[in-house]
Design an enzyme around this catalytic site. Structure first.
Site, PDB file in Angstrom:
ATOM      1  N   CYS A  62       0.710   2.778   6.201  1.00  0.00           N
ATOM      2  CA  CYS A  62       1.181   1.441   6.557  1.00  0.00           C
ATOM      3  C   CYS A  62       1.059   0.549   5.328  1.00  0.00           C
ATOM      4  CB  CYS A  62       0.326   0.856   7.674  1.00  0.00           C
ATOM      5  SG  CYS A  62      -1.415   0.739   7.245  1.00  0.00           S
ATOM      6  N   CYS A  73       0.801  -1.221   0.000  1.00  0.00           N
ATOM      7  CA  CYS A  73       0.000   0.000   0.000  1.00  0.00           C
ATOM      8  C   CYS A  73       0.833   1.271   0.000  1.00  0.00           C
ATOM      9  CB  CYS A  73      -0.942   0.015   1.194  1.00  0.00           C
ATOM     10  SG  CYS A  73      -1.997  -1.432   1.192  1.00  0.00           S
TER      11      CYS A  73
END
Lengths: 434, 700
Positions: free
Chosen positions: A417, A94
């Site tokens: 994150c 991500c």
């Protein structure tokens, strides 16, 4: 403040993105190449960019399409950029777009190139579904078949199960657990209640809706005309203004049954979209007549044990970047944090406040402090706008720069994150406006 | 009340169990007292919708009864009375007018699980440390707090018998599947989820769906089917224990009694059986063994130990691979050296196969398997292991080879590096004879297969330094081994006492005994495998070599050497490794190698009598152990017992050779040895230590 003295300064000129659409909706017939192509095309147009100036294109992408493994190269060529501009694709879950931007940062800072387009793209509507290993082996062997009768051998030795397609797993490779389950666990561990998660998710949708109404998102969202009928998609479609705490409270837990706290309502949804930024070496930008929005000052990546701290990347990365730059949280005016799950975001905020966390994990005496909610994700976040894995990082950087200008702040902090228990933080500084 | 804290919040009562004097919660008398008082209060004022039992410790729920207590049950009825008191207590919990929920994180073992079973519902975390077991059988007793009654009623007869008779661990997901727990949640969410579960069941009792298979329901739903289940279980138990362990049949009796006579009577029966079992010598020995094992895992010299993070293993055979594997699992970096890539690849496969078995059982993730395997790094060049802090050689038993390896290690590795030999018989001092630093040479004798066998025999020479010993013990402790430290000498302790027994087995064959008769006699005695099978497993070549190494020692005592093993080896019999030994090993089963009898007089075999075979074999074994004690090879009888049980398979229920001799009486043992000496000669001469000991090895 510069990472290493003597390096060149990197400025952000602009950033833009396609609308972010829920997977399976308006962009379901587009793939990640087409989405990236649209985003790059818009960026070139709005900046009247001379293609030959671009020294490098870097895009992040998570779920790779076999035909376009180096989607950055295909998309920039498809968008009409110069054949002579090299391009590569990066992947870091991500934070892939963040990795792309930081790669561009390094190239410029080191004097390798002067102009970079970086960002990311993702289509969750068009994930590659494969046949199972056994059937694939047969199909590959079948390429050598000569006679039609050879094809009788194709199904020999296969069970009906082998013919079922294989959908890419969303579980963490190392632990075999879904990220939602880990988030559920993390929320409980850090003490983030279901109610707090629902309330945060609702706030995210409300903020996005307000930003949309006030035209703030229009600054970065570029319409896409979707072939073959070229219907125009102008806005994000994941924002739920009609939601309420009561509605969210009724949803069942999605991952940990029956007593989990993470639901479809307080998690980010599968999204199609692409986002890119234009970065330049400062003096070059000025000589070309561009007005930079911000300096990219500093960044870092963190990584932990995926079995324990899968989603705590921002807490680690933000604490360390503050330590390294000597800034305090109160020096930061704009926060743009990725919202994978409401529970994940709130857990990270709590860890940043926690003395115990700082001592145990960072060997620091004090926690970083409180991130004021009135400075965080004011124009919505991944929960409401959506989260095309490979592209989110470029959205965060773009919005952070735009908010710095709008809110007349000085520093902006981006954090996110990623799967594999990684984290990222980046510090931007508003470019002095004359 | 120091163990229990009661708090009430939002209509729920929380009862937190936290032993102030210990790292874990165990059931002891003082906890029972606290519980009784607490129940008085809860029964009098049930102003709550549900009661939740939870541990105040992160280490687990309740890990079982306090085993120290067992030694105090000397008179008949003592244990029964305490058991009945426990039953009354659990009965009161079960009879509370509000739902009682056990919220479990970490181990719930023995009495801890039984307490949870008395609660109406169970919710548990799905963390890896959460496990359920009734391990009482391993201590020679039965679960005395209703385990034989409540467990089969909850999860069905066959599954319950399996748990009761093996004592094995059941992990969270399996526990949920078999109905042992009603709900699962991740570790940190336990309290919140328990509260929600409690409120739910306080409104509407939980209906448990049928989880049992059709076969189970058909078998267990009627008395006839149950009788069949019990009969099968009895047969299996008899086969597995050779009738040496009294607990398993009593467990079956207790379950069966409860099924026919009902819970109340079943509980009384259970308490009576517990009372009887806990006072049997078998149980006493198993309990002592448990404590001895726990003690032998510690490094009592840790302040002297040099930390070992990088280990080198020379020789990637079965032993070397095993040592590498268990070390890598404890996060050590292991450099494994062998002659060529092929040998290294074979070793890699061996480790991979073994780890992959754990993956299939879901005890390990594929990723953890890969990471562990990556910590074992094969090399073919000694120079590539120069950073190792400890080197273990596990090459074949050749003194010159071991000496040259030692020289190579001294040349390449640091000045602090410890050199350990995994020899099973060669004296360490001889290996170290030309060493530049004999103070850093030590013996670390692992047993095969290394991942399974718990014993590590550590051998010190006159010159081995304290620091070297502490470092080796530190490594063994990290590897999770049970350790005994012994003095150097031919065969040290374990090999030395095994050799006379194997020798005696060969002599029995020469006298005309049948191979299977010798093996069967010793299995009945309580060994896991017979001595002849053991010779095949160890390898006849190894046996012959050990005979050579130990020959001189026994010759001094006037014991004639026997060269049958060497002759067998010359004739091409190696045992398991070439599928030809006392047995022939086919693809599926082994059969007696009748051909080999030509080395033992040929002809039809004679029946020498089971008792005679047992007597000669165990006494020659125990007598040699007594020699070792007298010569100071072992420090104390406890080490001797531990080594014999964990390394050589001496029957645990007998407590080891020294315990067993104590139980028979030393005079009696001495007399029997003398009688055997009169019949067979010097090899049965009682060890000198019998003359010095007053009445027992342990007591005096």
């Amino acid at each position: 403040m510069d990472m290493v003295p003597g390096r060149r300064r990197v400025v952000l000129i602009d950033g833009c993105r396609t609308p972010f659409l829920r997977a399976g909706s308006g962009f379901k017939n587009l793939n990640s190449y087409q989405l990236a192509r649209a985003a790059i095309k818009s960026l070139v147009r709005r900046n009247q960019l001379e293609p030959s100036l671009v020294g490098q294109v870097i895009l992040g992408s998570v779920i790779s399409n076999i035909q376009t493994s180096n989607v950055a190269r295909e998309a920039m060529l498809g968008a009409g950029l110069s054949y002579e501009t090299p391009a590569f694709t990066v992947t870091q879950a991500c934070i892939s777009a963040n990795a792309a931007i930081c790669n561009g940062f390094e190239l410029i800072a080191a004097g390798q190139v002067e102009v970079v387009i970086a960002g990311g793209t993702e289509s969750m509507s068009d994930i590659p579904i494969r046949f199972r290993k056994k059937f694939r082996e047969k199909l590959i062997a079948s390429q050598k078949y000569r006679k039609w009768s050879d094809y009788f051998g194709l199904l020999k030795g296969l069970s009906w199960r082998d013919l079922l397609p294989e959908i890419p797993s969303i579980t963490e490779f190392s632990t075999g657990r879904t990220m939602g389950r880990d988030c559920d666990r993390l929320a409980a561990r850090i003490g983030v209640s279901r109610e707090a998660q629902d309330r945060y998710a609702l706030a995210s949708h409300m903020a996005a809706a307000r930003a949309e109404r006030e035209g703030l998102l229009a600054e970065e969202v570029e319409p896409v005309a979707v072939p073959p009928r070229f219907e125009v998609v102008q806005k994000d479609n994941g924002i739920r203004e009609d939601s309420s705490v009561e509605k969210l409270a009724r949803l069942r837990p999605a991952f940990v049954k029956p007593y989990g706290t993470v639901t479809a309502g307080n998690a980010s949804f599968l999204t199609d979209g692409a986002a890119v930024v234009l970065m330049m070496e400062e003096s070059r930008a000025l000589s070309l007549g561009y007005r930079p929005k911000a300096y990219l000052r500093h960044y870092l990546f963190s990584a932990q044990d995926p079995r324990e701290d899968l989603l705590l990347g921002p807490a680690f990365a933000v604490s360390r970047i503050l330590e390294r730059t000597g800034l305090k949280l109160c020096d930061v005016d704009v926060f743009e944090f990725h919202e994978a799950f409401a529970g994940q975001l709130l857990a990270n905020l709590k860890c940043l406040e926690s003395k115990d966390f700082a001592r145990k994990y960072l060997k620091m005496e004090q926690g970083a402090g409180t991130v004021p909610l009135q400075k965080l994700n004011l124009w919505g976040g991944s929960l409401s706008l959506g989260h095309p894995f490979g592209a989110t990082g470029a959205r965060l950087v773009t919005t952070a720069a735009n908010r710095l200008l709008k809110e007349k702040g000085r520093y902006a902090m981006v954090a996110a994150c990623a799967a594999g228990a990684m984290g990222h933080a980046m510090l931007l500084e508003r470019y002095p406006q004359s | 009340m120091s163990f229990l804290t009661l708090t009430k919040a939002q209509d729920l009562a929380w009862l937190e169990i936290d032993d102030p004097d210990d790292k874990v919660n165990t059931l002891k008398e003082s906890l029972l007292e606290d519980f009784e008082q607490m129940l008085d209060q809860l029964e009098a004022v049930p102003d709550f919708k549900a009661l939740i039992l939870i541990s105040g410790k992160t280490s687990g729920f309740i890990v079982g009864a306090d085993i120290q207590m067992f030694a105090g049950f000397t008179d008949a009825g003592q244990a029964k009375n305490l058991g009945l008191r426990g039953h009354r207590l659990l009965g009161r919990i079960a009879a509370l007018p509000r739902p009682v929920i056990a919220a479990i994180h970490g181990p719930a073992l023995g009495g801890g699980l039984e307490m949870a079973l008395a609660c109406h519902y169970r919710i548990a975390t799905d963390d890896r440390q959460t496990k359920f077991a009734l391990p009482e059988v391993q201590l020679g007793v039965l679960p005395g707090l209703g385990g034989t009654q409540r467990l089969p009623r909850l999860i069905g007869l066959r599954t319950a018998l399996d748990m009761l008779l093996t004592g094995k661990n059941i992990y969270a997901h399996r526990a949920r599947k078999m109905g042992l727990v009603d709900r699962l949640i991740h570790g940190p969410g336990l309290r919140e989820a328990a509260a929600r579960f409690a409120l739910e069941v306080s409104k509407k009792p939980l209906k448990r769906g049928r989880r049992r298979s059709l076969v189970d329901r058909l078998l267990e739903g009627n008395p006839l089917g149950r009788a069949l289940v019990f009969r099968t279980a009895r047969k299996t138990v008899l086969k597995k224990t050779a009738g040496n362990y009294p607990a398993p049949p009593k467990i079956i009796d207790s379950v069966s009694f409860g099924f026919s006579k009902g819970l109340a009577k079943g509980l009384i029966y259970e308490a009576e059986q517990f009372d009887a079992l806990v006072r049997t010598p078998e149980s006493r020995n198993l309990v002592r063994l448990f404590f001895a094992m726990t003690a032998s895992k510690k490094n009592d010299r840790s302040h002297l130990a040099r930390p070992v993070e990088r280990l080198a293993v020379l020789g990637a055979g079965l032993m070397g691979s095993g040592i590498a594997e268990i070390s890598a699992q404890k996060e050590l970096w292991v450099t494994l050296k062998d002659l060529d890539e092929k040998a290294l690849a074979r070793s890699e496969k061996r480790i991979w196969d073994h780890l992959d078995r754990a993956v299939k059982k879901r005890a390990l993730t594929p990723f953890e398997r890969d990471r562990t395997l990556s910590r074992v790094q094969g090399v073919t060049d000694t120079a590539q292991m120069s950073k190792a802090e400890l080197v273990i050689e596990a090459v074949f038993e050749d003194l010159e080879l071991k000496r040259s390896l030692l020289a190579e290690v001294e040349a390449h590795c640091s000045r602090q590096c410890v050199f350990a030999s995994n020899t099973s018989s060669l004296p360490i001092a001889e290996i170290a004879a030309h060493a530049a630093h004999p103070d850093r040479v030590i013996g670390m004798h692992y047993f095969s297969p290394v991942p399974k066998m718990p014993l590590l025999e550590i051998i010190v020479t006159e010159q081995t330094s304290e620091q070297t010993l502490a470092t080796a013990v530190g490594l063994g402790a990290r590897q999770g081994k049970n350790m005994i430290v012994v003095k150097d000498g031919p065969g040290f302790y374990t090999t030395r006492i095994l050799a006379p027994m194997l020798n005696e087995a060969v002599l029995l064959l020469q006298e005309g005994a049948a191979i299977e008769a010798v093996d069967r006699a010793m299995i009945r005695f309580g060994f896991p495998v017979g001595p002849i099978t053991l010779m095949d497993e160890v390898g006849i070549d190894v046996g012959a070599h050990v005979g050579e190494v130990l020959g001189g020692l026994f010759a001094q005592r006037g014991i004639k050497g026997d060269n049958t093993m060497a002759r067998l080896h010359e004739a091409g019999y190696k045992g398991r490794k070439n599928n030809r030994g006392f047995y022939l090993y086919g693809r599926k089963r082994k059969r007696i190698n009748a051909e080999i009898y030509r080395f033992f007089g040929g002809g039809p075999r004679k029946n020498l009598g089971t008792a005679e075979i047992q007597e000669r074999l165990w006494l020659v074994f125990a007598n040699e152990a007594a020699y070792c004690l007298g010569e100071g090879i072992i420090r104390n009888p406890s080490d001797g017992d531990l080594g014999a049980i964990l390394g050589l398979g001496f029957p645990p229920f007998l407590g080891g050779p020294f315990r067993f001799m104590d139980q028979l009486g030393l005079r009696e043992v001495h007399d029997r040895l003398q009688k055997l000496r009169d019949r067979f000669g010097a090899r049965f001469s009682p060890a000198p230590v019998f003359e010095n000991q007053r009445c027992s090895f342990y007591g005096s």
